[in-house]
Design a protein around this motif. Structure first.
Motif, PDB file in Angstrom:
ATOM      1  N   LEU A 291      48.662  51.586  62.439  1.00  0.00           N
ATOM      2  CA  LEU A 291      49.889  52.236  62.910  1.00  0.00           C
ATOM      3  C   LEU A 291      51.000  51.200  63.046  1.00  0.00           C
ATOM      4  CD1 LEU A 291      48.543  54.739  65.576  1.00  0.00           C
ATOM      5  CD2 LEU A 291      49.261  55.205  63.231  1.00  0.00           C
ATOM      6  N   SER A 292      52.120  51.502  62.414  1.00  0.00           N
ATOM      7  CA  SER A 292      53.242  50.569  62.440  1.00  0.00           C
ATOM      8  C   SER A 292      54.435  51.239  63.122  1.00  0.00           C
ATOM      9  CB  SER A 292      53.571  50.196  60.997  1.00  0.00           C
ATOM     10  OG  SER A 292      54.600  49.262  60.963  1.00  0.00           O
ATOM     11  N   ARG A 293      55.420  50.432  63.540  1.00  0.00           N
ATOM     12  CA  ARG A 293      56.522  50.971  64.365  1.00  0.00           C
ATOM     13  C   ARG A 293      57.493  51.854  63.572  1.00  0.00           C
ATOM     14  NH1 ARG A 293      58.383  44.835  65.194  1.00  0.00           N
ATOM     15  NH2 ARG A 293      56.189  44.841  65.708  1.00  0.00           N
ATOM     16  N   GLU A 294      58.126  52.808  64.310  1.00  0.00           N
ATOM     17  CA  GLU A 294      59.102  53.699  63.663  1.00  0.00           C
ATOM     18  C   GLU A 294      60.510  53.103  63.708  1.00  0.00           C
ATOM     19  OE1 GLU A 294      58.881  57.795  65.065  1.00  0.00           O
ATOM     20  OE2 GLU A 294      56.698  57.720  64.977  1.00  0.00           O
ATOM     21  N   VAL A 295      60.800  52.305  64.748  1.00  0.00           N
ATOM     22  CA  VAL A 295      62.100  51.621  64.821  1.00  0.00           C
ATOM     23  C   VAL A 295      61.891  50.236  64.225  1.00  0.00           C
ATOM     24  CG1 VAL A 295      63.930  50.798  66.351  1.00  0.00           C
ATOM     25  CG2 VAL A 295      62.709  52.920  66.881  1.00  0.00           C
ATOM     26  N   GLU A 296      62.644  49.948  63.170  1.00  0.00           N
ATOM     27  CA  GLU A 296      62.396  48.737  62.399  1.00  0.00           C
ATOM     28  C   GLU A 296      63.644  47.869  62.311  1.00  0.00           C
ATOM     29  OE1 GLU A 296      60.422  46.888  61.237  1.00  0.00           O
ATOM     30  OE2 GLU A 296      58.527  47.923  60.889  1.00  0.00           O
ATOM     31  N   THR A 297      63.453  46.668  61.822  1.00  0.00           N
ATOM     32  CA  THR A 297      64.628  45.846  61.513  1.00  0.00           C
ATOM     33  C   THR A 297      64.956  46.046  60.039  1.00  0.00           C
ATOM     34  OG1 THR A 297      63.260  43.973  60.909  1.00  0.00           O
ATOM     35  CG2 THR A 297      63.997  44.096  63.205  1.00  0.00           C
ATOM     36  N   ASP A 298      66.194  45.743  59.716  1.00  0.00           N
ATOM     37  CA  ASP A 298      66.684  45.816  58.344  1.00  0.00           C
ATOM     38  C   ASP A 298      65.796  44.953  57.436  1.00  0.00           C
ATOM     39  OD1 ASP A 298      68.544  44.535  56.185  1.00  0.00           O
ATOM     40  OD2 ASP A 298      69.575  46.360  56.850  1.00  0.00           O
ATOM     41  N   ASP A 299      65.384  43.812  57.987  1.00  0.00           N
ATOM     42  CA  ASP A 299      64.578  42.865  57.220  1.00  0.00           C
ATOM     43  C   ASP A 299      63.244  43.473  56.764  1.00  0.00           C
ATOM     44  OD1 ASP A 299      65.249  40.444  56.350  1.00  0.00           O
ATOM     45  OD2 ASP A 299      63.984  39.341  57.793  1.00  0.00           O
ATOM     46  N   PHE A 300      62.555  44.116  57.695  1.00  0.00           N
ATOM     47  CA  PHE A 300      61.238  44.673  57.352  1.00  0.00           C
ATOM     48  C   PHE A 300      61.380  45.905  56.451  1.00  0.00           C
ATOM     49  CE2 PHE A 300      59.597  41.877  60.526  1.00  0.00           C
ATOM     50  CZ  PHE A 300      58.272  41.683  60.186  1.00  0.00           C
ATOM     51  N   ASN A 301      62.410  46.742  56.736  1.00  0.00           N
ATOM     52  CA  ASN A 301      62.561  47.977  55.963  1.00  0.00           C
ATOM     53  C   ASN A 301      63.027  47.697  54.532  1.00  0.00           C
ATOM     54  OD1 ASN A 301      62.476  51.051  56.587  1.00  0.00           O
ATOM     55  ND2 ASN A 301      64.318  50.798  55.344  1.00  0.00           N
ATOM     56  N   PHE A 302      63.833  46.598  54.380  1.00  0.00           N
ATOM     57  CA  PHE A 302      64.409  46.309  53.065  1.00  0.00           C
ATOM     58  C   PHE A 302      64.165  44.863  52.599  1.00  0.00           C
ATOM     59  CE2 PHE A 302      67.399  49.721  54.584  1.00  0.00           C
ATOM     60  CZ  PHE A 302      67.046  50.668  53.645  1.00  0.00           C
ATOM     61  N   GLY A 303      64.711  43.897  53.362  1.00  0.00           N
ATOM     62  CA  GLY A 303      64.758  42.492  52.917  1.00  0.00           C
ATOM     63  C   GLY A 303      63.408  41.954  52.458  1.00  0.00           C
ATOM     64  N   LEU A 304      62.404  42.064  53.325  1.00  0.00           N
ATOM     65  CA  LEU A 304      61.091  41.500  52.998  1.00  0.00           C
ATOM     66  C   LEU A 304      60.380  42.310  51.908  1.00  0.00           C
ATOM     67  CD1 LEU A 304      60.099  40.689  56.671  1.00  0.00           C
ATOM     68  CD2 LEU A 304      60.533  39.006  54.871  1.00  0.00           C
ATOM     69  N   LEU A 305      60.907  43.512  51.626  1.00  0.00           N
ATOM     70  CA  LEU A 305      60.336  44.335  50.552  1.00  0.00           C
ATOM     71  C   LEU A 305      61.121  44.135  49.247  1.00  0.00           C
ATOM     72  CD1 LEU A 305      59.589  47.635  52.524  1.00  0.00           C
ATOM     73  CD2 LEU A 305      57.921  45.961  51.698  1.00  0.00           C
ATOM     74  N   ASN A 306      61.708  42.944  49.136  1.00  0.00           N
ATOM     75  CA  ASN A 306      62.378  42.566  47.893  1.00  0.00           C
ATOM     76  C   ASN A 306      63.688  43.323  47.669  1.00  0.00           C
ATOM     77  OD1 ASN A 306      62.594  41.017  45.576  1.00  0.00           O
ATOM     78  ND2 ASN A 306      61.493  42.512  44.300  1.00  0.00           N
ATOM     79  N   MET A 307      64.340  43.726  48.774  1.00  0.00           N
ATOM     80  CA  MET A 307      65.661  44.344  48.640  1.00  0.00           C
ATOM     81  C   MET A 307      66.634  43.590  49.529  1.00  0.00           C
ATOM     82  SD  MET A 307      64.887  48.393  48.691  1.00  0.00           S
ATOM     83  CE  MET A 307      63.394  48.305  49.653  1.00  0.00           C
ATOM     84  N   PRO A 308      67.131  42.426  49.052  1.00  0.00           N
ATOM     85  CA  PRO A 308      68.061  41.654  49.884  1.00  0.00           C
ATOM     86  C   PRO A 308      69.331  42.454  50.163  1.00  0.00           C
ATOM     87  CG  PRO A 308      67.822  40.701  47.675  1.00  0.00           C
ATOM     88  CD  PRO A 308      66.885  41.857  47.743  1.00  0.00           C
ATOM     89  N   GLU A 309      70.146  41.953  51.098  1.00  0.00           N
ATOM     90  CA  GLU A 309      71.389  42.655  51.452  1.00  0.00           C
ATOM     91  C   GLU A 309      72.198  42.970  50.199  1.00  0.00           C
ATOM     92  OE1 GLU A 309      74.101  41.407  54.694  1.00  0.00           O
ATOM     93  OE2 GLU A 309      72.246  40.444  55.423  1.00  0.00           O
ATOM     94  N   HIS A 310      72.834  44.107  50.182  1.00  0.00           N
ATOM     95  CA  HIS A 310      73.695  44.584  49.087  1.00  0.00           C
ATOM     96  C   HIS A 310      72.916  44.903  47.813  1.00  0.00           C
ATOM     97  CE1 HIS A 310      76.767  43.403  51.817  1.00  0.00           C
ATOM     98  NE2 HIS A 310      76.459  42.120  51.718  1.00  0.00           N
TER      99      HIS A 310
END
Ligand code: FA5
Length: 341
Positions: free
Chosen positions: A130-149
């Motif tokens: 079970l993982s958290r529902e409120v996330e940081t931008d980094d975990f939701n996107f950045g670390l999944l190979n989607m840097p800013e922009h």
């Protein structure tokens, strides 16, 4: 004095006959037998009477007192019996009437599907993480190979919070990073179920809130063939032994290569109907081999480890299984809908 006693007795007994309730009886008791009642005063004043009068008045006063007390007792008992009979008449209980059926709760259709999914993956050796529902931008996107922009972020319309860089997860994929960082360098075989949120126009196929079940396997020599074989095994258990599947090339920034998996439409058996939009196929999940950058972000050396991941939507699967034509029923709380499952 003796005459007064006769008079008092008569008066008290006549009044008592007319009383029909408890409050009346109490008032009567105070008036005729209470401490400052006339009878009490006479008894208390016996000493002041002449020697000749005292015995007769004393005897009579005591007789009157006893008579009033016992008549009161009889009257109290008579009223109690009358009240009991009245309540037996008025509140009659029919023990032969059938009972009222208690309303039984049911398991929500999305949860029924979720439980079925958990069981299938558990049988294949996948733990629940079970993982958290409120996330940081980094975990939701950045670390999944989607840097800013990165333009791929537009695939997920996001609910941002007032805290900078904190959002409601748009998919369960950020859980991949959490579990990898917790388990590295051990092999992983988990599913990650939970609620996701998207800032989308809700429609018959899309809600702003829905479940996903993510899957992740990391280890040595895991290949795309493992991904296909495992997902085919899942589809057979979920939709039936003879279900046909197909994989279409797709794009997700966190998997390479990526695919979407379809099952043959079980409503028209592949002939084409309105549910499968005449294609004969129904999409059930996105999947792929974990991208080397994501493996590294999770703490695994991509030259040593490989892995596969997938993400499916239990509400969409429930819609397919039961022929439900609008996803908004799931959170509409309409009992007429929920009671059918
Ligand atoms: C993803 O969210 C990827 N994270 C899935 C993935 C995981 C791919 C791991 C590769 C590896 P997608 O946006 O297609 O992908 O959503 C996956 C599933 O979630 C969809 O197939 C659908 O069943 C469900 N889903 C997506 N958006 C909604 C919505 N608005 N309402 C209900 N279900 C939705």
């Amino acid at each position: 004095m003796l005459e007064r006693l006769e008079e008092l007795e008569r008066q008290a007994l006549t009044e008592l006959e007319g009383i029909t309730d408890e409050a009346g009886l109490n008032a009567w008791r105070v008036k005729y037998l209470g401490r400052s009642a006339e009878l009490g005063v006479i008894l208390a004043g016996l000493r002041e009477l002449s020697k000749e009068d005292r015995p007769a008045v004393g005897r009579r006063a005591n007789e009157v007192k006893l008579n009033l007390e016992s008549t009161l007792q009889t009257r109290v008992e008579a009223l109690r019996v009358a009240a009991l009979e009245r309540s037996l008449q008025e509140e009659r209980l029919d023990v032969s009437l059938p009972g009222r059926k208690p309303i039984l709760g049911r398991i929500h259709p999305a949860n029924q599907t979720l439980r079925q999914i958990y069981n299938i993956w558990a049988e294949m050796g996948f733990q629940i993480y079970l993982s958290r529902e409120v996330e940081t931008d980094d975990f939701n996107f950045g670390l999944l190979n989607m840097p800013e922009h990165h333009p791929a972020r537009d695939m997920w319309d996001t609910f941002h919070t007032t805290a900078t860089g904190v959002l409601l997860r748009t998919h369960t994929s950020p859980g991949q990073i959490h579990v990898m960082r917790e388990r590295a360098p051990e092999p992983i075989r988990v599913i990650l179920p939970g609620m996701c949120y998207r800032y989308e126009q809700s429609s018959t196929r899309a809600e702003i809130q829905f479940n996903q079940v993510e899957g992740l396997a990391v280890g040595h020599h895991i290949t795309f063939a493992d991904l296909k074989g495992t997902l085919n095994a899942f589809a057979r258990r979920m939709f039936g032994e003879h279900v046909r599947t197909r994989f279409r090339a797709a794009h997700f920034p966190f998997t390479e290569p990526s695919a979407e998996m379809d099952i043959e439409c079980f409503i028209c058996e592949g002939k084409g109907c309105s549910v499968c939009r005449r294609s004969g196929w129904l999409e059930i999940l996105g999947c792929g081999m974990v991208h080397p950058i994501v493996l590294r972000n999770g703490g695994y050396d991509p030259t040593v480890f490989t892995g596969f991941a997938f993400g499916m939507g239990p509400e969409r699967i429930t819609m397919l299984k039961h022929g439900i034509d609008d996803i908004r029923y799931f959170w509409g709380n309409d009992l007429r809908f929920l009671e059918q499952f």
